[in-house]
Design an enzyme around this catalytic site. Structure first.
Site, PDB file in Angstrom:
ATOM      1  N   ARG A  97      35.657  34.052  42.454  1.00  0.00           N
ATOM      2  CA  ARG A  97      35.877  35.370  43.070  1.00  0.00           C
ATOM      3  C   ARG A  97      37.110  35.351  43.965  1.00  0.00           C
ATOM      4  O   ARG A  97      37.110  35.961  45.044  1.00  0.00           O
ATOM      5  CB  ARG A  97      34.659  35.826  43.868  1.00  0.00           C
ATOM      6  CG  ARG A  97      33.448  36.165  43.008  1.00  0.00           C
ATOM      7  CD  ARG A  97      32.364  36.806  43.849  1.00  0.00           C
ATOM      8  NE  ARG A  97      31.093  36.830  43.138  1.00  0.00           N
ATOM      9  CZ  ARG A  97      29.902  36.842  43.718  1.00  0.00           C
ATOM     10  NH1 ARG A  97      29.810  36.800  45.039  1.00  0.00           N
ATOM     11  NH2 ARG A  97      28.794  36.877  43.005  1.00  0.00           N
ATOM     12  N   ARG A 111      37.288  41.754  47.362  1.00  0.00           N
ATOM     13  CA  ARG A 111      37.357  42.705  48.474  1.00  0.00           C
ATOM     14  C   ARG A 111      37.880  42.111  49.774  1.00  0.00           C
ATOM     15  O   ARG A 111      38.153  42.855  50.722  1.00  0.00           O
ATOM     16  CB  ARG A 111      35.970  43.315  48.699  1.00  0.00           C
ATOM     17  CG  ARG A 111      35.571  44.314  47.620  1.00  0.00           C
ATOM     18  CD  ARG A 111      34.139  44.778  47.805  1.00  0.00           C
ATOM     19  NE  ARG A 111      33.199  43.685  47.561  1.00  0.00           N
ATOM     20  CZ  ARG A 111      31.902  43.739  47.852  1.00  0.00           C
ATOM     21  NH1 ARG A 111      31.405  44.822  48.426  1.00  0.00           N
ATOM     22  NH2 ARG A 111      31.110  42.717  47.594  1.00  0.00           N
ATOM     23  N   ARG A 156      40.943  49.405  44.504  1.00  0.00           N
ATOM     24  CA  ARG A 156      39.585  49.891  44.272  1.00  0.00           C
ATOM     25  C   ARG A 156      39.388  51.323  44.783  1.00  0.00           C
ATOM     26  O   ARG A 156      38.460  52.005  44.346  1.00  0.00           O
ATOM     27  CB  ARG A 156      38.571  48.954  44.928  1.00  0.00           C
ATOM     28  CG  ARG A 156      38.238  47.721  44.121  1.00  0.00           C
ATOM     29  CD  ARG A 156      37.633  48.048  42.755  1.00  0.00           C
ATOM     30  NE  ARG A 156      36.483  48.930  42.835  1.00  0.00           N
ATOM     31  CZ  ARG A 156      35.238  48.505  43.015  1.00  0.00           C
ATOM     32  NH1 ARG A 156      34.994  47.202  43.121  1.00  0.00           N
ATOM     33  NH2 ARG A 156      34.248  49.364  43.069  1.00  0.00           N
ATOM     34  N   ASP A 171      33.974  41.265  34.300  1.00  0.00           N
ATOM     35  CA  ASP A 171      32.577  41.117  34.677  1.00  0.00           C
ATOM     36  C   ASP A 171      31.828  40.502  33.506  1.00  0.00           C
ATOM     37  O   ASP A 171      32.195  40.707  32.340  1.00  0.00           O
ATOM     38  CB  ASP A 171      31.963  42.472  35.037  1.00  0.00           C
ATOM     39  CG  ASP A 171      30.555  42.332  35.604  1.00  0.00           C
ATOM     40  OD1 ASP A 171      30.440  42.019  36.807  1.00  0.00           O
ATOM     41  OD2 ASP A 171      29.589  42.490  34.844  1.00  0.00           O
ATOM     42  N   TYR A 225      19.477  39.834  33.337  1.00  0.00           N
ATOM     43  CA  TYR A 225      19.842  41.213  33.676  1.00  0.00           C
ATOM     44  C   TYR A 225      19.258  42.196  32.671  1.00  0.00           C
ATOM     45  O   TYR A 225      18.773  43.267  33.035  1.00  0.00           O
ATOM     46  CB  TYR A 225      21.363  41.360  33.714  1.00  0.00           C
ATOM     47  CG  TYR A 225      22.008  40.722  34.921  1.00  0.00           C
ATOM     48  CD1 TYR A 225      21.809  41.230  36.203  1.00  0.00           C
ATOM     49  CD2 TYR A 225      22.844  39.616  34.783  1.00  0.00           C
ATOM     50  CE1 TYR A 225      22.405  40.646  37.312  1.00  0.00           C
ATOM     51  CE2 TYR A 225      23.438  39.023  35.881  1.00  0.00           C
ATOM     52  CZ  TYR A 225      23.219  39.540  37.143  1.00  0.00           C
ATOM     53  OH  TYR A 225      23.798  38.958  38.234  1.00  0.00           O
TER      54      TYR A 225
END
Length: 343
Positions: A27, A31, A40, A76, A151
């Protein structure tokens, strides 16, 4: 390929000699970066990946700003499933959410089979662009079948994976059909990334640490053997990641994979070449990035000293960078690891 290409990461993955320990962070685009937050504001997570120029920019930013030794594609793990027609969204501070979780083996079969050139041209274009622009290796990636299945069955993130395990235990034929489907999708997706220019591919099995060794061996290992064996036919190096899965190392060392990622719960003393012949990636706790620098430096020095006796080591975190981390800390850490391990 540029004559200035930095291949230290690839050499470490292959257990070859390197002038210093390579560094990259899971990552590492995210952010915590002001530039990323500005992007974003204009684009959703999935929208970024659909714009190759923007996606390539986001992927490159940590290389330019931190001096890391590898880039990882910004995407992703649900991307190939979404491209097959799955109704999935990325919810802020939650993760992937599936509108209609699967309940039988036939549910996933309703999705069309993945054809990357048709379904994911924007991903391949991004990789082709990065292959021309980067001076460090590009890591492509995919989600592992168990983690994707969790998921699909749970409908989103889970704390205990009870529904997933219940499906695995009670619907063995449906479970195997699900594993086979996801394995072939993973091989197809990663092979396309490699053909487009990715020099390495990492498989994220983020939640498989919730399984025992016995269950991993029975329900998961044959699938991962198949995937990594298929990827051996390519020129790319392969990496395998999970969190909280140190107890699975006795099973992992049997896999035909080049690099195993470990987190901070796995002691370095158990990661010698004799015990783990593959290269090792890890394993600083990301929370330490918020600690005072002297403490972070002390922990990193200790880890580097412990890894000094083995070949094939890549410095990374045991999990991903989170938004509260300062970019200056990652830059200082990268420079420190490079300097401290220089020969």
């Amino acid at each position: 390929m540029s004559p200035l290409f930095n291949d230290i990461f690839l050499r470490a993955c292959r257990n070859e000699s390197v002038p210093h320990t390579p560094v990259w962070f899971m990552r590492q685009a995210g952010r915590y970066q002001a530039e990323y937050r500005a992007i974003r504001e204009k684009y959703s997570f999935f929208e970024i990946s659909h714009h190759p120029e923007i996606c390539a920019q986001v992927t490159k930013m940590p290389v330019d700003n931190l001096g890391v030794d590898a880039a990882i594609l910004f995407a992703d793990i649900m991307t190939p499933l979404k491209a097959r027609g799955l109704d999935v969204s990325i919810v802020e501070n939650v993760g992937p959410v599936i509108k209609h979780p699967i309940r039988t083996g036939s549910d996933l079969a309703q999705l069309h089979q993945l054809e990357p050139n048709r379904d994911l041209p924007f991903v391949l274009e991004t990789i082709e662009t990065l292959h021309q622009q980067l001076t460090v290796p590009l890591i492509g990636f995919a989600g592992a079948p168990f983690t994707l299945a969790s998921y699909l069955i749970e409908g989103g993130p889970s704390k205990n994976y009870h529904l997933t395990k219940a499906f695995m235990y009670t619907h063995s034929e449906d479970w195997q059909a699900l594993m086979n489907d996801l394995a072939e999708m993973t091989i197809t997706y990663l092979s396309a990334q490699i053909r487009a220019g990715a020099q390495a591919v990492q498989i994220f099995d983020s939640w498989v640490g919730s399984l025992s060794c016995e269950d991993y061996s029975r329900y998961i290992a044959p699938t991962m053997q198949h995937i990594f064996q298929a990827l051996r036919e390519t020129d790319a190096v392969t990496l395998y990641f999970s969190a909280g899965a140190g107890h699975l190392l006795p099973e992992w060392v049997k896999l035909p994979v080049d690099v195993l990622s470990v987190d901070w719960r796995t002691a370095p003393e158990g990661l010698t070449n004799a015990k783990v012949p593959q290269a090792i990636q890890g394993n600083i706790d990301p929370a330490l990035l918020l600690a005072p620098w002297p403490l972070l430096q002390e922990r990193v020095e200790r880890l580097l000293d412990q890894m000094n006796g083995r070949s094939g080591y890549i410095f990374n975190l045991g999990h991903g960078v989170f938004p509260e981390v300062k970019q200056e800390t990652l830059l200082r850490l990268t420079e420190f690891v490079h300097h401290y391990t220089s020969k």
